[in-house]
Design an enzyme around this catalytic site. Structure first.
Site, mmCIF file in Angstrom:
data_model
loop_
_atom_site.group_PDB
_atom_site.id
_atom_site.type_symbol
_atom_site.label_atom_id
_atom_site.label_comp_id
_atom_site.label_asym_id
_atom_site.label_seq_id
_atom_site.Cartn_x
_atom_site.Cartn_y
_atom_site.Cartn_z
ATOM 1 N N HIS A 134 -12.407 70.991 5.830
ATOM 2 C CA HIS A 134 -11.181 70.806 5.058
ATOM 3 C C HIS A 134 -10.856 69.318 5.068
ATOM 4 O O HIS A 134 -11.531 68.532 5.747
ATOM 5 C CB HIS A 134 -10.029 71.619 5.663
ATOM 6 C CG HIS A 134 -9.831 71.442 7.130
ATOM 7 N ND1 HIS A 134 -9.436 70.252 7.680
ATOM 8 C CD2 HIS A 134 -10.011 72.294 8.174
ATOM 9 C CE1 HIS A 134 -9.357 70.389 8.992
ATOM 10 N NE2 HIS A 134 -9.715 71.617 9.324
HETATM 11 P P1 TYD Z 1 -7.778 74.541 12.107
HETATM 12 O O1 TYD Z 1 -7.219 73.161 11.994
HETATM 13 O O2 TYD Z 1 -7.987 75.301 10.826
HETATM 14 O O3 TYD Z 1 -9.144 74.500 12.914
HETATM 15 P P2 TYD Z 1 -10.513 73.747 12.564
HETATM 16 O O4 TYD Z 1 -10.246 72.794 11.461
HETATM 17 O O5 TYD Z 1 -10.917 73.062 13.818
HETATM 18 O O6 TYD Z 1 -11.520 74.782 12.206
HETATM 19 O O7 TYD Z 1 -6.836 75.372 13.102
HETATM 20 C C1 TYD Z 1 -7.176 76.637 13.560
HETATM 21 C C2 TYD Z 1 -5.889 77.391 13.874
HETATM 22 O O8 TYD Z 1 -5.151 76.712 14.882
HETATM 23 C C3 TYD Z 1 -4.973 77.543 12.669
HETATM 24 O O9 TYD Z 1 -4.459 78.866 12.698
HETATM 25 C C4 TYD Z 1 -3.849 76.587 12.931
HETATM 26 C C5 TYD Z 1 -3.820 76.425 14.431
HETATM 27 N N1 TYD Z 1 -3.446 75.062 14.854
HETATM 28 C C6 TYD Z 1 -2.184 74.829 15.361
HETATM 29 O O10 TYD Z 1 -1.345 75.743 15.478
HETATM 30 N N2 TYD Z 1 -1.857 73.558 15.776
HETATM 31 C C7 TYD Z 1 -2.742 72.520 15.675
HETATM 32 O O11 TYD Z 1 -2.411 71.381 16.061
HETATM 33 C C8 TYD Z 1 -4.040 72.768 15.110
HETATM 34 C C9 TYD Z 1 -5.048 71.668 14.968
HETATM 35 C C10 TYD Z 1 -4.352 74.057 14.725
#
Ligand code: TYD
Length: 138
Positions: free
Chosen positions: A54
């Protein structure tokens, strides 16, 4: 490519070498070009899994392999670069509007991420075509 000051890049951090063990530190707006609003980390990644895929609208990040190793693939809409992070005394700075994926995690990899904003799901761009339009108009 984006202007130099806003370009993704590896940033070397101070390394205080000591027979008792080495020490590295990061100061906001000094070693990295933003104020730190949030810190999170990714760990216990099963073999073959990937994270990310993303971009962010406004958020800047700095990514460090505190332990183990992994690859970060960055794409600014024109060019893709792969960075292999495997040391805790440097990291990868990533401005907004960069498509990013993390993969190839080693066993026990610990990925530390410093972020310039609090968490907001509205910051995420999860559609690659939407990202391309925004990146090309930036
Ligand atoms: P995401 O950023 O989509 O993970 P990645 O990009 O590493 O695959 O985040 C995964 C989940 O964690 C999503 O449900 C949102 C949550 N999250 C938070 O609540 N706080 C945060 O600071 C981050 C980075 C994610």
């Amino acid at each position: 490519m984006q202007p130099d000051n806003n370009q993704f890049r590896i940033i070397d951090l101070p390394k205080i070498e000591d027979p008792r063990g080495n020490l590295t530190f990061i100061e906001e707006n000094n070693h990295i070009p933003f104020a730190i609003k949030r810190v999170y980390w990714i760990y216990d990644v099963p073999g073959g899994q990937f994270r990310g895929s993303h971009a962010y609208k406004e958020l800047h990040e700095f990514i460090v392999a505190l332990s183990g190793s992994f690859d970060v693939i960055l794409d600014d809409g024109k060019e893709k670069r792969r960075f292999h992070l495997n040391r805790s005394y440097y990291g990868l700075y990533m401005p907004n509007l960069i498509w990013r994926s993390l993969e190839n995690f080693s066993t026990n990899a610990l990925c530390l991420i410093l972020a310039s904003t609090h968490y907001s799901k509205d910051e995420y761009i999860r559609d690659y075509n939407v990202f391309l339009k925004l990146a090309h108009n930036a």
